[in-house]
Scaffold this motif. Structure first.
Motif, PDB file in Angstrom:
ATOM      1  N   ILE A  18      10.283  11.147 -13.780  1.00  0.00           N
ATOM      2  CA  ILE A  18      10.537  10.367 -12.587  1.00  0.00           C
ATOM      3  C   ILE A  18       9.298  10.298 -11.542  1.00  0.00           C
ATOM      4  O   ILE A  18       8.732  11.494 -11.247  1.00  0.00           O
ATOM      5  N   ILE A  19       9.054   9.129 -11.208  1.00  0.00           N
ATOM      6  CA  ILE A  19       7.936   8.966 -10.396  1.00  0.00           C
ATOM      7  C   ILE A  19       8.544   8.253  -8.904  1.00  0.00           C
ATOM      8  O   ILE A  19       9.056   7.250  -9.108  1.00  0.00           O
ATOM      9  N   LEU A  20       8.538   8.848  -7.908  1.00  0.00           N
ATOM     10  CA  LEU A  20       9.048   8.358  -6.531  1.00  0.00           C
ATOM     11  C   LEU A  20       7.598   7.850  -5.962  1.00  0.00           C
ATOM     12  O   LEU A  20       6.649   8.250  -5.785  1.00  0.00           O
ATOM     13  N   LEU A  21       7.979   6.194  -5.995  1.00  0.00           N
ATOM     14  CA  LEU A  21       6.664   5.478  -5.543  1.00  0.00           C
ATOM     15  C   LEU A  21       6.610   5.116  -4.091  1.00  0.00           C
ATOM     16  O   LEU A  21       7.634   4.354  -3.627  1.00  0.00           O
ATOM     17  N   THR A  22       5.888   5.469  -2.997  1.00  0.00           N
ATOM     18  CA  THR A  22       5.856   4.949  -1.903  1.00  0.00           C
ATOM     19  C   THR A  22       4.510   4.138  -1.489  1.00  0.00           C
ATOM     20  O   THR A  22       3.962   3.892  -2.392  1.00  0.00           O
ATOM     21  N   HIS A  23       4.762   3.427  -0.344  1.00  0.00           N
ATOM     22  CA  HIS A  23       3.557   2.544  -0.179  1.00  0.00           C
ATOM     23  C   HIS A  23       2.342   3.288   0.152  1.00  0.00           C
ATOM     24  O   HIS A  23       1.258   2.920  -0.325  1.00  0.00           O
ATOM     25  N   PRO A  53      10.528   2.763  -6.775  1.00  0.00           N
ATOM     26  CA  PRO A  53       9.894   2.429  -5.510  1.00  0.00           C
ATOM     27  C   PRO A  53      10.785   2.820  -4.205  1.00  0.00           C
ATOM     28  O   PRO A  53      12.016   2.104  -4.201  1.00  0.00           O
ATOM     29  N   LEU A  54      10.243   3.378  -3.417  1.00  0.00           N
ATOM     30  CA  LEU A  54      10.806   3.742  -2.139  1.00  0.00           C
ATOM     31  C   LEU A  54      10.577   2.809  -1.230  1.00  0.00           C
ATOM     32  O   LEU A  54       9.950   3.014  -0.035  1.00  0.00           O
ATOM     33  N   PHE A  55      10.990   1.466  -1.244  1.00  0.00           N
ATOM     34  CA  PHE A  55      10.708   0.381  -0.486  1.00  0.00           C
ATOM     35  C   PHE A  55      12.001  -0.505  -0.141  1.00  0.00           C
ATOM     36  O   PHE A  55      12.949  -0.366  -0.815  1.00  0.00           O
ATOM     37  N   LEU A  56      11.938  -0.751   1.161  1.00  0.00           N
ATOM     38  CA  LEU A  56      13.433  -1.478   1.732  1.00  0.00           C
ATOM     39  C   LEU A  56      13.569  -2.573   1.257  1.00  0.00           C
ATOM     40  O   LEU A  56      14.552  -2.963   1.077  1.00  0.00           O
ATOM     41  N   SER A  57      12.608  -3.554   1.231  1.00  0.00           N
ATOM     42  CA  SER A  57      12.627  -5.012   0.870  1.00  0.00           C
ATOM     43  C   SER A  57      11.952  -5.221  -0.316  1.00  0.00           C
ATOM     44  O   SER A  57      11.255  -4.726  -0.841  1.00  0.00           O
ATOM     45  N   GLY A  91      15.444  -0.878  -9.176  1.00  0.00           N
ATOM     46  CA  GLY A  91      15.494  -1.657  -7.915  1.00  0.00           C
ATOM     47  C   GLY A  91      14.862  -0.795  -6.752  1.00  0.00           C
ATOM     48  O   GLY A  91      14.912   0.471  -6.759  1.00  0.00           O
ATOM     49  N   ASN A  92      14.468  -1.513  -5.736  1.00  0.00           N
ATOM     50  CA  ASN A  92      14.171  -1.005  -4.515  1.00  0.00           C
ATOM     51  C   ASN A  92      15.363  -0.283  -3.716  1.00  0.00           C
ATOM     52  O   ASN A  92      16.550  -0.505  -4.178  1.00  0.00           O
ATOM     53  N   ILE A  93      14.990   0.618  -2.881  1.00  0.00           N
ATOM     54  CA  ILE A  93      16.153   1.151  -1.886  1.00  0.00           C
ATOM     55  C   ILE A  93      16.994   0.225  -1.247  1.00  0.00           C
ATOM     56  O   ILE A  93      18.280   0.302  -1.418  1.00  0.00           O
ATOM     57  N   GLY A  94      16.712  -0.639  -0.681  1.00  0.00           N
ATOM     58  CA  GLY A  94      17.292  -1.932  -0.251  1.00  0.00           C
ATOM     59  C   GLY A  94      18.423  -1.430   0.947  1.00  0.00           C
ATOM     60  O   GLY A  94      18.445  -0.617   1.352  1.00  0.00           O
ATOM     61  N   ALA A  95      19.390  -2.325   1.173  1.00  0.00           N
ATOM     62  CA  ALA A  95      20.375  -2.169   2.249  1.00  0.00           C
ATOM     63  C   ALA A  95      21.323  -1.492   1.294  1.00  0.00           C
ATOM     64  O   ALA A  95      22.382  -2.375   0.689  1.00  0.00           O
ATOM     65  N   HIS A  96      21.595  -0.266   1.383  1.00  0.00           N
ATOM     66  CA  HIS A  96      22.578   0.496   0.823  1.00  0.00           C
ATOM     67  C   HIS A  96      23.448   1.217   1.779  1.00  0.00           C
ATOM     68  O   HIS A  96      23.148   1.651   2.711  1.00  0.00           O
TER      69      HIS A  96
END
Length: 128
Positions: free
Chosen positions: A5-10, A68-72, A101-106
């Motif tokens: 698993i790769i947790l990807l941040t900006h 991807p730990l991205f909101l949008s 998918g990205n983290i998004g509105a969850h």
């Protein structure tokens, strides 16, 4: 199948961002049974995504899930990350590389937001 698993941040110029990623990586590793959990940054920090995938290949992973730990759904999600993954898939044809998918509105994210609001609301009540 050996799965990483790769947790990807900006990524960030501030070292504190790497500390947060390290903590998240530890939490995910504790909660899962995957062979390897690593962190990576799209910009500014190492390992970047290609370096993290190279580590996965060196460690014999047959499948890698990039989270991807991205909101949008911005440019990074729609263009930058898929382009990097396409290049890396060609480099490591023996490794199945997939992206969530990205983290998004969850709902769970809303629960965390409400928890943070309660924290300051409780502090505000104590201060008066």
């Amino acid at each position: 199948m050996k799965t990483g698993i790769i947790l990807l941040t900006h990524g960030s110029r501030l070292p504190e961002a790497q500390i947060t990623l390290h903590h998240l990586k530890e939490l995910v590793a504790q909660e899962s049974s995957y062979d390897v959990v690593e962190g990576a940054s799209l910009q500014f920090n190492q390992p970047d995504l290609p370096a993290a995938l190279a580590t996965m290949a060196a460690r014999g992973m047959k499948r890698v899930v990039v989270v991807p730990l991205f909101l949008s759904q911005g440019v990074h999600m729609k263009e930058d990350i898929p382009e990097i993954l396409a290049r890396e898939k060609a480099r490591y044809p023996h490794m199945d590389i997939v992206m969530t998918g990205n983290i998004g509105a969850h709902r769970k994210l809303a629960e965390i937001i409400m928890e943070r609001i309660r924290e300051v609301s409780d502090q505000h009540a104590i201060n008066y």
